[in-house]
Design an enzyme around this catalytic site. Structure first.
Site, short mmCIF file in Angstrom:
data_model
loop_
_atom_site.label_atom_id
_atom_site.label_comp_id
_atom_site.label_asym_id
_atom_site.label_seq_id
_atom_site.Cartn_x
_atom_site.Cartn_y
_atom_site.Cartn_z
N GLU A 9 74.44 22.57 49.13
CA GLU A 9 75.72 22.72 48.43
C GLU A 9 76.53 23.86 49.05
OE1 GLU A 9 74.27 20.91 44.14
OE2 GLU A 9 74.77 23.03 44.24
N CYS B 289 81.37 29.90 50.26
CA CYS B 289 79.96 30.26 50.11
C CYS B 289 79.12 29.17 50.76
CB CYS B 289 79.63 30.42 48.63
SG CYS B 289 77.89 30.81 48.30
N CYS C 251 64.87 27.20 49.07
CA CYS C 251 64.55 28.59 49.35
C CYS C 251 63.08 28.83 49.01
CB CYS C 251 65.43 29.53 48.53
SG CYS C 251 65.19 31.28 48.95
N CYS D 57 62.92 33.72 43.69
CA CYS D 57 63.52 34.69 42.77
C CYS D 57 63.63 34.02 41.40
CB CYS D 57 64.88 35.15 43.27
SG CYS D 57 64.81 36.06 44.82
N CYS E 179 67.05 32.46 39.84
CA CYS E 179 67.89 31.66 40.72
C CYS E 179 67.48 30.19 40.69
CB CYS E 179 67.79 32.19 42.15
SG CYS E 179 68.78 31.27 43.34
N GLY F 51 69.22 29.33 50.11
CA GLY F 51 68.38 29.86 51.16
C GLY F 51 68.51 31.35 51.39
N SER G 198 70.57 41.54 47.68
CA SER G 198 70.24 41.02 46.35
C SER G 198 69.20 41.95 45.73
CB SER G 198 69.69 39.58 46.52
OG SER G 198 69.57 38.93 45.29
N LEU G 199 69.67 42.98 45.02
CA LEU G 199 68.79 44.07 44.55
C LEU G 199 68.21 43.80 43.17
CD1 LEU G 199 67.66 46.84 45.30
CD2 LEU G 199 69.70 47.87 44.25
N HIS G 200 69.04 43.84 42.13
CA HIS G 200 68.71 43.39 40.77
C HIS G 200 67.76 44.28 39.99
CE1 HIS G 200 70.87 40.00 42.25
NE2 HIS G 200 69.90 39.65 43.06
N CYS H 184 77.32 31.60 40.85
CA CYS H 184 76.26 32.32 41.52
C CYS H 184 74.91 32.05 40.85
CB CYS H 184 76.56 33.82 41.49
SG CYS H 184 75.34 34.83 42.32
#
Length: 364
Positions: free
Chosen positions: A93, A106, A113, A117, A120, A163, A217-219, A342
């Protein structure tokens, strides 16, 4: 019969070698790249400054084929999502997000992937394979061709789709080179962003290869929580990641920028204490440098156990970061009515990762 080579995605140097092997002069590189990327040519016969013999030779050994677009989904807020078929029942996508002063595309770098995570949707689909450079660039061309009709433009490209880009290095680097190349898309390096969950060795290599913007991508600001949310942290913990980001910022002679993405999960990572911990971490490593935080309201999907943080909670979190001197923005949710927001990109993946047999197993 040999498979034809798809010329989409070839860099300048790769095109020069291609034409050299055909006993053609190097200037053919500029000609064909401008035909493809400036004129939108998809047929060698349209390239009238090529000889008849060269056009015939190209038809025999090469192609400019775009993958099949299965569907185009238009959100009520102007976001467009393309579902693109790549064979073997695999779909990726690609999402276009229009804003007042820019249009952001994007794009995906893998079919699925492997990083799992937990917040996601793509991670729940499993993993099939890496995209080739022409499959990455094809997404930009598909969107560009579609947007011409409405006179919209692509001003920014972000590797934030399906990914982990830094587990598919060479094709991603080649695609970045084309995005920056004046003979191709001609974007500035600040308008191309590679987002990574933190593959530290690849991040160090990228620092010396591709002068684009970086998003991490910390989070979470501690290893205990990030090990759960972003399992690759078990292999490359936060201290190693911060060192790599600091190296990236100081590599090369031109100013660089890093954006830390932080998804807001209710009751998980969104308290004032979490905000203070995050500000302490980033001020220790990046005080006075070009780094900022993007807070991302969580976008739910069917399999998730998480909830979106309340708006008031996000405001308090942001205020803590502001008062500690950290530049912070909150991302506006766009395209969620067509599952284009997202964390919602899922596509369709013929999973080869045995994800259901062990979702949190790390890559060796």
């Amino acid at each position: 019969m040999l498979e034809k080579q798809n010329l989409l995605g070839l860099t300048q140097e790769q095109f020069k070698k291609f034409f050299s092997d055909l006993d053609e002069k190097p200037f053919r590189t500029k000609q064909i790249m401008q035909w493809i990327y400036h004129q939108g040519a998809s047929n060698f016969d349209d390239m009238h400054n090529f000889s008849k013999d060269l056009r015939q030779k190209l038809r025999a050994i090469a192609s400019l084929e775009l993958p099949e677009v299965v569907s185009i989904n238009n959100s009520k807020d102007g976001v467009i999502k393309w579902v693109i078929k790549l064979g073997e029942e695999n779909h990726i996508e690609t999402v276009y997000i229009p804003q007042k002063d820019r249009g952001t595309l994007c794009i995906s770098s893998q079919v699925g992937c492997a990083l799992a995570c937990t917040f996601c949707s793509t991670g729940y689909q499993g993993f099939n394979r890496n995209l080739k450079s022409y499959e990455i660039i094809a997404q930009v061309l598909i969107a560009q061709n579609h947007l011409k009709e409405s006179k919209k433009r692509i001003s920014n490209v972000v590797f934030m789709g399906m990914g982990e880009p830094l587990l598919n290095e060479s094709p991603v680097y080649d695609a970045c080179e084309l995005l920056l190349d004046d003979w191709a898309f001609g974007l500035s390096r600040r308008r191309v962003t590679v987002s990574s969950s933190g593959i530290v060795p690849a991040l160090l290599r990228m620092s010396d290869k591709v002068p684009v913007s970086l998003a991490i991508s910390l989070h979470a600001s501690n290893d205990e929580l990030r090990d759960v949310l972003v399992p690759i942290n078990q292999k490359y913990p936060i201290k190693e990641l911060m060192k790599a980001c600091h190296y990236y910022l100081n590599a090369g002679t031109q100013e660089r920028h890093v954006l830390f993405e932080y998804v807001m999960l209710e009751g998980v990572n969104d308290s004032v204490e979490h905000a203070r911990s995050l500000s302490k971490l980033l001020n220790y490593w990046f005080k006075g440098e070009s780094a900022k935080v993007n807070l991302i309201p969580f976008n739910p999907f069917p399999e998730t156990k998480y909830q979106t943080s309340k708006e008031s909670t996000i405001d308090k979190f942001q205020d803590v970061l502001f008062r500690s001197g950290i530049r912070t923005t909150t991302r506006r949710t766009r395209g969620d009515d067509v599952d284009a927001a997202c964390g919602q990109l899922a596509g369709k993946v013929l999973d080869k990762s045995r994800r259901n047999a062990g979702r949190n197993q790390l890559l060796s």
